[in-house]
Design a protein around this motif. Structure first.
Motif, PDB file in Angstrom:
ATOM      1  N   SER A 226       0.823  -1.210   0.000  1.00  0.00           N
ATOM      2  CA  SER A 226       0.000   0.000   0.000  1.00  0.00           C
ATOM      3  C   SER A 226       0.858   1.262   0.000  1.00  0.00           C
ATOM      4  O   SER A 226       0.380   2.342  -0.367  1.00  0.00           O
ATOM      5  N   GLY A 227       2.118   1.121   0.396  1.00  0.00           N
ATOM      6  CA  GLY A 227       3.049   2.246   0.346  1.00  0.00           C
ATOM      7  C   GLY A 227       3.629   2.480  -1.029  1.00  0.00           C
ATOM      8  O   GLY A 227       4.332   3.468  -1.254  1.00  0.00           O
ATOM      9  N   GLY A 228       3.381   1.547  -1.973  1.00  0.00           N
ATOM     10  CA  GLY A 228       3.829   1.743  -3.346  1.00  0.00           C
ATOM     11  C   GLY A 228       4.784   0.699  -3.883  1.00  0.00           C
ATOM     12  O   GLY A 228       5.215   0.785  -5.028  1.00  0.00           O
ATOM     13  N   ASN A 229       5.113  -0.319  -3.086  1.00  0.00           N
ATOM     14  CA  ASN A 229       6.088  -1.316  -3.520  1.00  0.00           C
ATOM     15  C   ASN A 229       5.436  -2.689  -3.633  1.00  0.00           C
ATOM     16  O   ASN A 229       5.107  -3.327  -2.636  1.00  0.00           O
ATOM     17  N   GLU A 230       5.255  -3.150  -4.868  1.00  0.00           N
ATOM     18  CA  GLU A 230       4.632  -4.458  -5.121  1.00  0.00           C
ATOM     19  C   GLU A 230       5.621  -5.614  -5.061  1.00  0.00           C
ATOM     20  O   GLU A 230       5.228  -6.777  -5.097  1.00  0.00           O
ATOM     21  N   LYS A 231       6.905  -5.310  -4.979  1.00  0.00           N
ATOM     22  CA  LYS A 231       7.928  -6.347  -5.102  1.00  0.00           C
ATOM     23  C   LYS A 231       8.165  -7.014  -3.753  1.00  0.00           C
ATOM     24  O   LYS A 231       9.084  -6.663  -3.012  1.00  0.00           O
ATOM     25  N   LEU A 232       7.349  -8.015  -3.464  1.00  0.00           N
ATOM     26  CA  LEU A 232       7.327  -8.615  -2.133  1.00  0.00           C
ATOM     27  C   LEU A 232       7.510 -10.121  -2.173  1.00  0.00           C
ATOM     28  O   LEU A 232       7.064 -10.794  -3.101  1.00  0.00           O
ATOM     29  N   ILE A 233       8.165 -10.633  -1.128  1.00  0.00           N
ATOM     30  CA  ILE A 233       8.372 -12.065  -0.928  1.00  0.00           C
ATOM     31  C   ILE A 233       8.029 -12.361   0.523  1.00  0.00           C
ATOM     32  O   ILE A 233       8.377 -11.588   1.420  1.00  0.00           O
ATOM     33  N   LEU A 234       7.367 -13.473   0.770  1.00  0.00           N
ATOM     34  CA  LEU A 234       7.059 -13.905   2.130  1.00  0.00           C
ATOM     35  C   LEU A 234       7.966 -15.062   2.510  1.00  0.00           C
ATOM     36  O   LEU A 234       8.275 -15.918   1.671  1.00  0.00           O
ATOM     37  N   CYS A 235       8.393 -15.097   3.768  1.00  0.00           N
ATOM     38  CA  CYS A 235       9.306 -16.145   4.219  1.00  0.00           C
ATOM     39  C   CYS A 235       8.804 -16.783   5.505  1.00  0.00           C
ATOM     40  O   CYS A 235       8.640 -16.100   6.522  1.00  0.00           O
ATOM     41  N   GLU A 236       8.572 -18.080   5.454  1.00  0.00           N
ATOM     42  CA  GLU A 236       8.269 -18.864   6.657  1.00  0.00           C
ATOM     43  C   GLU A 236       9.598 -19.291   7.260  1.00  0.00           C
ATOM     44  O   GLU A 236      10.377 -20.007   6.632  1.00  0.00           O
ATOM     45  N   ARG A 237       9.863 -18.845   8.503  1.00  0.00           N
ATOM     46  CA  ARG A 237      11.156 -19.108   9.129  1.00  0.00           C
ATOM     47  C   ARG A 237      11.021 -19.756  10.507  1.00  0.00           C
ATOM     48  O   ARG A 237      11.965 -19.758  11.295  1.00  0.00           O
TER      49      ARG A 237
END
Length: 337
Positions: A226-237
């Motif tokens: 929502s801040g403008g950055n679509e380049k996202l990855i999620l990490c289960e750690r």
């Protein structure tokens, strides 16, 4: 609901859309990212989407009931794929492998690690230069000087860098020297940091909080999007549970659930997930079979001499064996799919 606007929309058409949204007693938030222009509208009234969707200037519209809207798969069915350049891609259809030490220690260590990655055709190196440590007396990283050297050596070898950012003031100074910003488990709900990362045009990998729920992880990703950055990855750690036989409990349930709930890439960190070296390869393979888009793990030429996290770090022989097996398992998974 999520409304995707035509990139060439006129101010008159946009004002008309906003007026219709307001008349429905919905509150609209304007979100412009690297890729598109959206309106995220929040409200309770039930209505026919066609009353809005037919307005000039709208490319797409979806009703999204999830508290996280933009990262939800309910409106973007096609998985997000991130291109780091030079043939390195993260997301559906690509096996992402990233390895490296917990902490960047010196030039010789980086030289050895990068050669190990190149020998095994791995193009992403992880390594911390700012390290959050439980003890204030433990090694806390080489800082910006270390990052600049890390960047210089990686660029010369075609290797991409993923490293942790710990506070808002570091985002700007680190920006030109990283390929992926990592938000560690302790900062998953550092909303000021997430807001700051929403303003950069670099991928961000968000690790699940130490005791965080999946909804909290997705909501953290929503902050950045929502801040403008679509380049996202999620990490289960791994998360903290009542179990003491391992450092954390690697929640592999999270992988298929996240893959259903979000269009973002999901990767697994088995090193932090279990915290015991001999079990890391098994959990890495399990994570891949659970549907992860990739694996990030810790490796070091001499784990017993590592400045941090040696107990969960693979040596080069173990790392090379794991890489081979991960590729075999990924090929098998593709056959089964």
């Amino acid at each position: 609901m999520v409304i995707q606007l035509d990139p060439h929309i006129t101010e008159t058409a946009k004002a008309d859309i906003l007026a219709h949204i307001k008349a429905l007693k919905y509150q609209a938030t304007d979100v412009t990212t690297q890729r598109a222009h959206y309106l995220v509208a929040i409200g309770k009234a039930d209505f026919d989407l066609r009353t809005i969707g037919q307005l000039p200037g709208i490319l797409d519209i979806h009703r999204v009931s999830d508290p996280y809207k933009l990262v939800s798969r309910k409106w973007r069915v096609r998985p997000t794929v991130l291109d780091l350049g030079e043939g390195v891609r993260i997301g559906e259809g690509n096996l992402t492998l990233a390895a490296g030490p917990c902490s960047i220690e010196n030039e010789a260590q980086m030289e050895l690690m990068m050669q190990h990655l190149l020998d095994n055709d791995v193009r992403i190196m992880r390594g911390g230069v700012f390290k959050p440590r439980s003890s204030p007396y433990a090694f806390r990283g080489l800082g910006m000087d270390g990052l600049k050297l890390f960047h210089q050596m990686a660029r010369a070898r075609g290797i991409k860098i993923i490293t942790e950012v710990m506070q808002v003031s570091q985002v700007e100074e680190m920006h030109d020297y990283v390929d992926v910003f990592q938000v560690g488990a302790r900062n998953t709900q550092n909303f000021n940091l997430l807001d700051a990362l929403g303003g950069v045009d670099k991928p961000v990998m968000i690790k699940r909080g130490i005791s965080g729920t999946l909804e909290e992880l997705l909501s953290s990703a929503e902050y950045v999007f929502s801040g403008g950055n679509e380049k996202l990855i999620l990490c289960e750690r791994g998360i903290r549970t009542f179990e003491t036989a391992s450092r954390n409990t690697l929640d592999l349930n999270a992988v298929p659930i996240l893959k259903e709930k979000t269009h973002l890439p999901v990767i697994v960190d088995p090193s932090h997930g279990i915290g015991i070296r001999e079990y890391v390869p098994t959990m890495a393979l399990a994570g891949l079979m659970a549907g992860a888009d990739g694996i990030i793990y810790e490796a070091h030429e001499k784990p017993e001499e590592a400045a941090s996290d040696g107990a969960q770090t693979l040596n080069f022989e173990e790392s090379a064996r794991l890489i081979r097996n991960l590729r075999k398992v990924y090929a098998l998974r593709q056959e089964l799919e």
